[in-house]
Design a protein around this motif. Sequence first.
Motif, short mmCIF file in Angstrom:
data_model
loop_
_atom_site.label_atom_id
_atom_site.label_comp_id
_atom_site.label_asym_id
_atom_site.label_seq_id
_atom_site.Cartn_x
_atom_site.Cartn_y
_atom_site.Cartn_z
N ALA A 65 0.64 -1.47 0.39
CA ALA A 65 -0.03 -0.46 -0.01
C ALA A 65 0.66 1.02 -0.12
O ALA A 65 0.28 2.13 -0.24
CB ALA A 65 -1.21 -0.02 1.17
N PHE A 66 1.93 1.53 0.97
CA PHE A 66 2.79 2.02 0.63
C PHE A 66 3.02 2.49 -1.04
O PHE A 66 3.54 3.29 -1.15
CB PHE A 66 3.86 2.57 1.27
CG PHE A 66 4.68 3.45 1.69
CD1 PHE A 66 4.46 4.56 2.28
CD2 PHE A 66 6.27 3.28 1.29
CE1 PHE A 66 5.41 5.56 1.80
CE2 PHE A 66 6.74 4.04 1.13
CZ PHE A 66 6.49 5.71 1.11
N GLU A 67 4.32 0.71 -1.30
CA GLU A 67 4.62 1.62 -2.54
C GLU A 67 3.21 2.08 -3.21
O GLU A 67 3.83 2.63 -4.43
CB GLU A 67 4.83 0.11 -3.13
CG GLU A 67 6.44 -0.23 -1.76
CD GLU A 67 7.00 -1.73 -2.47
OE1 GLU A 67 6.62 -2.75 -3.06
OE2 GLU A 67 7.98 -2.14 -2.06
N PHE A 68 2.00 2.04 -3.81
CA PHE A 68 1.03 1.85 -4.94
C PHE A 68 1.30 3.86 -4.15
O PHE A 68 1.29 4.19 -5.11
CB PHE A 68 -0.37 1.59 -3.98
CG PHE A 68 -1.71 2.39 -4.60
CD1 PHE A 68 -1.87 2.00 -5.90
CD2 PHE A 68 -2.43 2.90 -4.04
CE1 PHE A 68 -2.25 2.46 -6.39
CE2 PHE A 68 -2.74 4.12 -4.94
CZ PHE A 68 -3.46 3.01 -6.05
N HIS A 69 1.09 3.90 -2.62
CA HIS A 69 1.20 5.56 -2.63
C HIS A 69 2.35 5.94 -3.33
O HIS A 69 2.17 7.60 -3.89
CB HIS A 69 1.21 6.11 -1.16
CG HIS A 69 1.76 7.01 -0.49
ND1 HIS A 69 1.11 8.39 -0.72
CD2 HIS A 69 3.08 7.79 0.03
CE1 HIS A 69 1.43 9.79 -0.34
NE2 HIS A 69 2.71 9.05 -0.20
N THR A 70 4.02 5.53 -3.04
CA THR A 70 4.40 6.39 -4.36
C THR A 70 4.17 5.98 -5.52
O THR A 70 5.00 7.26 -6.50
CB THR A 70 6.35 5.83 -4.02
OG1 THR A 70 6.16 4.65 -4.00
CG2 THR A 70 6.62 5.86 -2.43
N GLN A 71 3.60 6.06 -6.66
CA GLN A 71 3.80 6.06 -7.57
C GLN A 71 2.77 6.27 -7.66
O GLN A 71 1.77 6.28 -9.02
CB GLN A 71 3.40 4.11 -7.89
CG GLN A 71 4.45 3.07 -7.77
CD GLN A 71 5.90 4.50 -8.84
OE1 GLN A 71 5.37 4.37 -9.20
NE2 GLN A 71 6.86 4.05 -7.75
N THR A 72 1.13 6.71 -7.36
CA THR A 72 0.41 7.95 -7.51
C THR A 72 0.24 9.44 -7.95
O THR A 72 1.67 9.96 -8.08
CB THR A 72 -0.49 8.71 -6.07
OG1 THR A 72 0.16 8.92 -5.51
CG2 THR A 72 -1.76 7.06 -5.68
N ILE A 73 -0.30 9.73 -8.56
CA ILE A 73 0.20 11.10 -9.50
C ILE A 73 0.24 12.52 -8.62
O ILE A 73 1.17 13.24 -8.96
CB ILE A 73 -0.86 11.32 -10.45
CG1 ILE A 73 -0.24 12.32 -11.43
CG2 ILE A 73 -2.64 11.33 -10.53
CD1 ILE A 73 0.78 12.13 -12.40
N HIS A 74 -0.80 12.45 -7.43
CA HIS A 74 -0.92 12.95 -5.75
C HIS A 74 1.17 13.17 -5.50
O HIS A 74 1.78 14.33 -5.49
CB HIS A 74 -1.72 13.01 -5.50
CG HIS A 74 -1.93 11.97 -5.19
ND1 HIS A 74 -2.73 11.20 -5.35
CD2 HIS A 74 -1.51 11.59 -3.75
CE1 HIS A 74 -2.70 10.59 -4.43
NE2 HIS A 74 -1.93 10.50 -3.61
N PHE A 75 1.54 12.20 -5.21
CA PHE A 75 2.97 11.79 -4.90
C PHE A 75 3.89 12.37 -5.78
O PHE A 75 5.50 12.99 -6.00
CB PHE A 75 2.98 10.57 -4.70
CG PHE A 75 4.55 10.00 -4.08
CD1 PHE A 75 4.45 10.62 -2.48
CD2 PHE A 75 5.93 10.16 -4.47
CE1 PHE A 75 5.68 10.76 -1.55
CE2 PHE A 75 6.85 9.92 -3.02
CZ PHE A 75 7.05 10.42 -1.94
N LYS A 76 4.53 11.37 -7.03
CA LYS A 76 5.27 12.19 -8.18
C LYS A 76 4.57 13.48 -8.56
O LYS A 76 5.49 13.74 -9.25
CB LYS A 76 4.42 10.99 -9.41
CG LYS A 76 5.07 9.48 -9.80
CD LYS A 76 4.69 9.00 -10.38
CE LYS A 76 5.36 7.43 -10.31
NZ LYS A 76 5.62 7.22 -11.55
N ASN A 77 3.36 14.21 -8.50
CA ASN A 77 3.80 15.19 -8.51
C ASN A 77 5.15 15.96 -7.43
O ASN A 77 5.15 17.17 -7.47
CB ASN A 77 2.48 16.35 -8.36
CG ASN A 77 1.70 16.22 -9.93
OD1 ASN A 77 2.24 15.82 -10.19
ND2 ASN A 77 0.38 15.93 -9.97
N PHE A 78 3.81 15.33 -6.26
CA PHE A 78 4.93 16.42 -5.12
C PHE A 78 6.27 15.92 -5.63
O PHE A 78 7.03 16.91 -5.30
CB PHE A 78 4.92 16.00 -3.45
CG PHE A 78 5.58 16.11 -2.90
CD1 PHE A 78 5.20 17.65 -2.26
CD2 PHE A 78 5.90 14.82 -1.55
CE1 PHE A 78 6.25 17.54 -0.94
CE2 PHE A 78 7.14 16.06 -1.09
CZ PHE A 78 6.99 16.84 -0.36
#
Length: 103
Positions: A65-78
């Motif tokens: 679930a954490f790894e999924f988070h790091t691949q989201t568009i909002h995290f990548k934008n940050f």
Amino acid sequence: MIHQQFISTAVLKAKEGKRAALKEALLKLINPTRSEPGCLYYILFEDKNNKGTFYMREAFKDTAAFEFHTQTIHFKNFAAQTGELMSEPIQLIELNPVSDIES
């Protein structure tokens, strides 16, 4: 197989003059991250005695679930802004619970 929760604190330090911009960028992560299916909590703090140093307390149901988070568009934008906003790379401190959350 039991999946252990992924619990961490991310330490994020603003460059000189970038405190407000970093804070705004971090606040934009809150709602979309909390909406992720594996997110248990995601809470932003700022060091009272060291303005511009932020701590993101986060817990996800497991490492996937954490790894999924790091691949989201909002995290990548940050993440794309960190070089401009932060004085050093994100420090991720992974935590294992030692006591119960509630007594």
